[in-house]
Write a protein that holds these residues in place. Sequence first.
Motif, PDB file in Angstrom:
ATOM      1  N   MET A   1       1.523  -4.259 -24.809  1.00 13.60           N
ATOM      2  CA  MET A   1       1.200  -5.325 -23.874  1.00 13.60           C
ATOM      3  C   MET A   1       1.172  -4.848 -22.423  1.00 13.60           C
ATOM      4  O   MET A   1       0.504  -5.436 -21.577  1.00 13.60           O
ATOM      5  N   ASP A   2       1.895  -3.783 -22.117  1.00 20.74           N
ATOM      6  CA  ASP A   2       1.979  -3.295 -20.739  1.00 20.74           C
ATOM      7  C   ASP A   2       1.196  -2.000 -20.526  1.00 20.74           C
ATOM      8  O   ASP A   2       1.385  -1.326 -19.508  1.00 20.74           O
TER       9      ASP A   2
ATOM     10  N   ARG B   1       2.462 -10.997 -10.526  1.00 19.53           N
ATOM     11  CA  ARG B   1       3.084 -11.111 -11.847  1.00 19.53           C
ATOM     12  C   ARG B   1       2.051 -10.770 -12.911  1.00 19.53           C
ATOM     13  O   ARG B   1       0.849 -10.695 -12.633  1.00 19.53           O
ATOM     14  N   MET B   2       2.529 -10.554 -14.137  1.00 17.85           N
ATOM     15  CA  MET B   2       1.605 -10.333 -15.242  1.00 17.85           C
ATOM     16  C   MET B   2       0.811 -11.605 -15.523  1.00 17.85           C
ATOM     17  O   MET B   2       1.386 -12.688 -15.660  1.00 17.85           O
ATOM     18  N   GLN B   3      -0.491 -11.472 -15.621  1.00 23.43           N
ATOM     19  CA  GLN B   3      -1.352 -12.627 -15.903  1.00 23.43           C
ATOM     20  C   GLN B   3      -1.456 -12.795 -17.425  1.00 23.43           C
ATOM     21  O   GLN B   3      -2.452 -12.477 -18.048  1.00 23.43           O
ATOM     22  N   LEU B   4      -0.394 -13.332 -18.012  1.00 24.49           N
ATOM     23  CA  LEU B   4      -0.346 -13.463 -19.461  1.00 24.49           C
ATOM     24  C   LEU B   4      -1.403 -14.428 -19.974  1.00 24.49           C
ATOM     25  O   LEU B   4      -1.845 -14.316 -21.118  1.00 24.49           O
ATOM     26  N   GLU B   5      -1.835 -15.368 -19.150  1.00 18.32           N
ATOM     27  CA  GLU B   5      -2.822 -16.358 -19.574  1.00 18.32           C
ATOM     28  C   GLU B   5      -4.261 -15.878 -19.409  1.00 18.32           C
ATOM     29  O   GLU B   5      -5.207 -16.570 -19.812  1.00 18.32           O
ATOM     30  N   SER B   6      -4.459 -14.699 -18.836  1.00 15.43           N
ATOM     31  CA  SER B   6      -5.793 -14.204 -18.511  1.00 15.43           C
ATOM     32  C   SER B   6      -6.671 -14.056 -19.758  1.00 15.43           C
ATOM     33  O   SER B   6      -6.218 -13.615 -20.814  1.00 15.43           O
ATOM     34  N   ILE B   7      -7.949 -14.427 -19.634  1.00 16.52           N
ATOM     35  CA  ILE B   7      -8.942 -14.308 -20.715  1.00 16.52           C
ATOM     36  C   ILE B   7      -9.851 -13.120 -20.395  1.00 16.52           C
ATOM     37  O   ILE B   7     -10.522 -13.106 -19.353  1.00 16.52           O
ATOM     38  N   HIS B   8      -9.870 -12.133 -21.278  1.00 19.54           N
ATOM     39  CA  HIS B   8     -10.611 -10.897 -21.023  1.00 19.54           C
ATOM     40  C   HIS B   8     -11.981 -10.850 -21.673  1.00 19.54           C
ATOM     41  O   HIS B   8     -12.886 -10.201 -21.161  1.00 19.54           O
ATOM     42  N   LYS B   9     -12.147 -11.504 -22.828  1.00 25.87           N
ATOM     43  CA  LYS B   9     -13.424 -11.415 -23.544  1.00 25.87           C
ATOM     44  C   LYS B   9     -13.818 -12.788 -24.089  1.00 25.87           C
ATOM     45  O   LYS B   9     -12.985 -13.520 -24.644  1.00 25.87           O
ATOM     46  N   VAL B  10     -15.095 -13.100 -23.930  1.00 32.10           N
ATOM     47  CA  VAL B  10     -15.677 -14.343 -24.422  1.00 32.10           C
ATOM     48  C   VAL B  10     -16.993 -13.990 -25.095  1.00 32.10           C
ATOM     49  O   VAL B  10     -17.784 -13.210 -24.537  1.00 32.10           O
TER      50      VAL B  10
ATOM     51  N   PRO C   1       3.550 -14.276 -28.435  1.00 26.70           N
ATOM     52  CA  PRO C   1       4.372 -15.070 -27.520  1.00 26.70           C
ATOM     53  C   PRO C   1       4.345 -16.537 -27.940  1.00 26.70           C
ATOM     54  O   PRO C   1       3.451 -16.987 -28.668  1.00 26.70           O
ATOM     55  N   LEU C   2       5.334 -17.284 -27.512  1.00 30.10           N
ATOM     56  CA  LEU C   2       5.356 -18.709 -27.812  1.00 30.10           C
ATOM     57  C   LEU C   2       4.161 -19.403 -27.153  1.00 30.10           C
ATOM     58  O   LEU C   2       3.791 -19.089 -26.011  1.00 30.10           O
ATOM     59  N   PHE C   3       3.551 -20.330 -27.894  1.00 34.09           N
ATOM     60  CA  PHE C   3       2.447 -21.083 -27.315  1.00 34.09           C
ATOM     61  C   PHE C   3       2.361 -22.450 -27.975  1.00 34.09           C
ATOM     62  O   PHE C   3       2.839 -22.664 -29.099  1.00 34.09           O
ATOM     63  N   SER C   4       1.779 -23.368 -27.263  1.00 35.64           N
ATOM     64  CA  SER C   4       1.530 -24.706 -27.785  1.00 35.64           C
ATOM     65  C   SER C   4       0.075 -25.068 -27.524  1.00 35.64           C
ATOM     66  O   SER C   4      -0.584 -24.471 -26.663  1.00 35.64           O
ATOM     67  N   ILE C   5      -0.425 -26.048 -28.276  1.00 36.97           N
ATOM     68  CA  ILE C   5      -1.808 -26.504 -28.135  1.00 36.97           C
ATOM     69  C   ILE C   5      -1.802 -28.013 -27.942  1.00 36.97           C
ATOM     70  O   ILE C   5      -1.320 -28.751 -28.801  1.00 36.97           O
ATOM     71  N   GLN C   6      -2.311 -28.451 -26.813  1.00 35.48           N
ATOM     72  CA  GLN C   6      -2.429 -29.874 -26.519  1.00 35.48           C
ATOM     73  C   GLN C   6      -3.907 -30.241 -26.530  1.00 35.48           C
ATOM     74  O   GLN C   6      -4.661 -29.821 -25.654  1.00 35.48           O
ATOM     75  N   ARG C   7      -4.302 -31.023 -27.527  1.00 34.84           N
ATOM     76  CA  ARG C   7      -5.703 -31.393 -27.691  1.00 34.84           C
ATOM     77  C   ARG C   7      -5.957 -32.761 -27.078  1.00 34.84           C
ATOM     78  O   ARG C   7      -5.218 -33.706 -27.319  1.00 34.84           O
ATOM     79  N   GLU C   8      -7.022 -32.837 -26.320  1.00 31.12           N
ATOM     80  CA  GLU C   8      -7.360 -34.087 -25.639  1.00 31.12           C
ATOM     81  C   GLU C   8      -7.552 -35.213 -26.649  1.00 31.12           C
ATOM     82  O   GLU C   8      -8.271 -35.070 -27.641  1.00 31.12           O
TER      83      GLU C   8
ATOM     84  N   THR D   1       6.405  -7.390 -16.480  1.00 26.29           N
ATOM     85  CA  THR D   1       6.289  -6.849 -17.826  1.00 26.29           C
ATOM     86  C   THR D   1       6.176  -7.990 -18.819  1.00 26.29           C
ATOM     87  O   THR D   1       6.584  -9.134 -18.566  1.00 26.29           O
ATOM     88  N   TYR D   2       5.648  -7.650 -19.991  1.00 26.47           N
ATOM     89  CA  TYR D   2       5.451  -8.675 -21.012  1.00 26.47           C
ATOM     90  C   TYR D   2       6.777  -9.237 -21.506  1.00 26.47           C
ATOM     91  O   TYR D   2       6.920 -10.450 -21.681  1.00 26.47           O
ATOM     92  N   SER D   3       7.757  -8.368 -21.724  1.00 29.89           N
ATOM     93  CA  SER D   3       9.038  -8.838 -22.257  1.00 29.89           C
ATOM     94  C   SER D   3       9.702  -9.814 -21.294  1.00 29.89           C
ATOM     95  O   SER D   3      10.282 -10.826 -21.711  1.00 29.89           O
ATOM     96  N   GLU D   4       9.637  -9.540 -19.990  1.00 35.67           N
ATOM     97  CA  GLU D   4      10.209 -10.457 -19.006  1.00 35.67           C
ATOM     98  C   GLU D   4       9.476 -11.792 -19.003  1.00 35.67           C
ATOM     99  O   GLU D   4      10.096 -12.856 -18.929  1.00 35.67           O
ATOM    100  N   MET D   5       8.158 -11.727 -19.106  1.00 31.13           N
ATOM    101  CA  MET D   5       7.371 -12.951 -19.049  1.00 31.13           C
ATOM    102  C   MET D   5       7.558 -13.796 -20.308  1.00 31.13           C
ATOM    103  O   MET D   5       7.736 -15.020 -20.236  1.00 31.13           O
ATOM    104  N   ALA D   6       7.498 -13.153 -21.475  1.00 26.85           N
ATOM    105  CA  ALA D   6       7.580 -13.893 -22.737  1.00 26.85           C
ATOM    106  C   ALA D   6       8.981 -14.426 -23.012  1.00 26.85           C
ATOM    107  O   ALA D   6       9.147 -15.346 -23.810  1.00 26.85           O
ATOM    108  N   LYS D   7       9.978 -13.849 -22.360  1.00 25.97           N
ATOM    109  CA  LYS D   7      11.349 -14.278 -22.607  1.00 25.97           C
ATOM    110  C   LYS D   7      11.612 -15.680 -22.076  1.00 25.97           C
ATOM    111  O   LYS D   7      12.346 -16.466 -22.692  1.00 25.97           O
ATOM    112  N   GLU D   8      11.021 -16.032 -20.945  1.00 22.26           N
ATOM    113  CA  GLU D   8      11.347 -17.292 -20.293  1.00 22.26           C
ATOM    114  C   GLU D   8      10.155 -18.232 -20.160  1.00 22.26           C
ATOM    115  O   GLU D   8      10.286 -19.306 -19.566  1.00 22.26           O
TER     116      GLU D   8
END
Length: 654
Positions: free
Chosen positions: A186-187, A576-585, A119-126, A531-538
């Motif tokens: 993804m789903d 909604r789909m939690q696309l930002e969710s972190i599952h493993k650290v 999916p599209l993503f950006s990184i903003q570093r402090e 769904t992932y496709s709906e979320m990643a589209k917009e």
Amino acid sequence: PKSSPEPSVRFPLSPFPSQHADVRIFSRLAWAGAALWCGSNPFFSCAQRSKPQCRGLAPNGFQNSIMAPVWKCLSTTHSLRDQHYSHWEFPDWVPSTRKWTFLSESECAQYLPEEVKSPLFSIQREGIEEDSVLYRINRFNSLQPHEERLDVSFFVGGPVWAMEWCPCPEGSGATQYVALYCNKGMDDKNSLAELHVGPALLQLWGLGTLQPETGLAYAIATDHGCIWDMKFCPSGAWELPTPCRKPPQMNRLGLLAAACSDGRVLLYSLPHPEALLAHKRAQVQCVATLQVGSIQAGNSSECGQCFSLSWMPSKPHHHLAAGFYDGTVAIWNLPTKSLLQRVRQPDGSLKLYPFKCFLAHDHAVRSIEWCKVNSNFLVTAGNDRKIKFWDLRRLYEPINSIKRFLTTEITWPLPYSGVTVAQDNCYASYGLCGIHYIDAGYLGFKAYFVAPRKGTVWSISSSDWLNAVAAGDITGELLAAVLPDLAVNPLNIKRPSERRFPIYKADLVPCSPAGRQAEESKAGPAVRARTYSEMAKEHYLCFQDTDLRSFRNFFSRAPMRRMHEQEVKAELSLDRMQLESIHKVRFSPNLDSHGWLVSGGQAGIVRVHCLLGLISPVGRKLLQERRAQFSAMYGGQPESPSASPAEHALLQKQ
């Protein structure tokens, strides 16, 4: 009690409780707690001494009182690993080319994750002015590490549900590897109550010496369904990649156990990628299949899916424990010669049956962890909302049972007698959702609130080198917290909020300017894409990274203000789909990369960060000493002698 004619606990401890009436009050709980904490804890002798002066600031900007336990943990971890770790174990389980079948492009297609682009993503570093560039990377590809911050990002193709670092000897300067599993789609949704099989891909990523060498080393195709957990043998499974073994044998990188949704535990002997350089995907025969039951039992496990694993942390690492859906915990003796526990399969692999099983919980065992200083003790967490501490010599009842909330994962920090716990917020009382440290019961300390969280904390990891824990949650925030000295009552710790800090925060942002304006003004409709496709589209993901090189003036900086604000006012949307969710650290267990942390989640984007500010001069000095010892023992480093940016970060003076 001080009034007792005899002390309540004597050292060295006997495995049996005394017959004295005053001592018998403590029952097994006192003896077990004392054995695993006082008998093995190096802080016990230090607690009697006067406290050192901890005023002022450390070079990284934290208070000296916060960093003092970190400096202690370095020497403690180094000392205990010298005692409990081995140079070589399981000599019969060496990878062989005869057991590897390389797949063609058409054959491996069914095992690959479905998404070919992230999916599209950006990184903003402090502290860095960036143009908010949007990235979309291909499957199994990565971004170049940032020159200053050294963070790495790569796309694995699906939601990450299992991940682990490959251990290597202290001071080896070896390439760092991370093994992981992600769902194909993804789903995808999987029923936990039923066994299921199917194609899956176990990926091994090489991070180089944590310089611009990140890439997929190789991947293993399996047909045992989802992989819910994986654990490497803690020591004695790694050998130098050179000189090469005589064919068909290959130099061993590590021994990996994988918990599968068909109820089995698969044990793989992984070779160094150099031996498989020409091939990226392979189907390999595991060296052993671990199954609950007996020789007379059928092939399907009666205990359900396997969700959690823990490898015995003390040499010779011969025992492996696993938790199952019906609440069973099984323990295998891996090198057993018993004909009742060891069966040779027609294909040459082994099928092993456990030598010990017990019903630990009324429902699924979500997490299991061995005590790192005393292998007689084990802790389990189940869907019955209970955390139980076990003495493996007396399994008819737990040492202690605590019912609080639904635990997602636990970790047992090395020097202490308790566990840090991540939880689902569905059963948590108001204001108590987050990360806790819970004592095993002997010291009688109340639970210590490490950090509050608004949403479910999916994963937690502790670093024995840094005396810290890190946790990722459903809101997309990855944070770390430096633990206090938990050998004394943690309720006396002042200003615990100053011990935690964010590593990054992932936010879901609309792609269109109109959508961003509507979200900022709260005038637009709430996002309800399921769904992932709906979320990643917009929408795209925006990672807001903290500058972890220093913690000076940290509490007035934007990441800390944002974290404290969200702890109070954050809203969680569950429709909604939690696309930002972190599952493993996972913190790196290796001294050579002890400041590094890897995380991944629903979006399939795995990120690696260096907590440079926590790497102290004590740690740098220890790393230099261990590298000199390793070089003297093996006649040189296995890797290139040129220092990588990561090595400079670890070795340079502040």
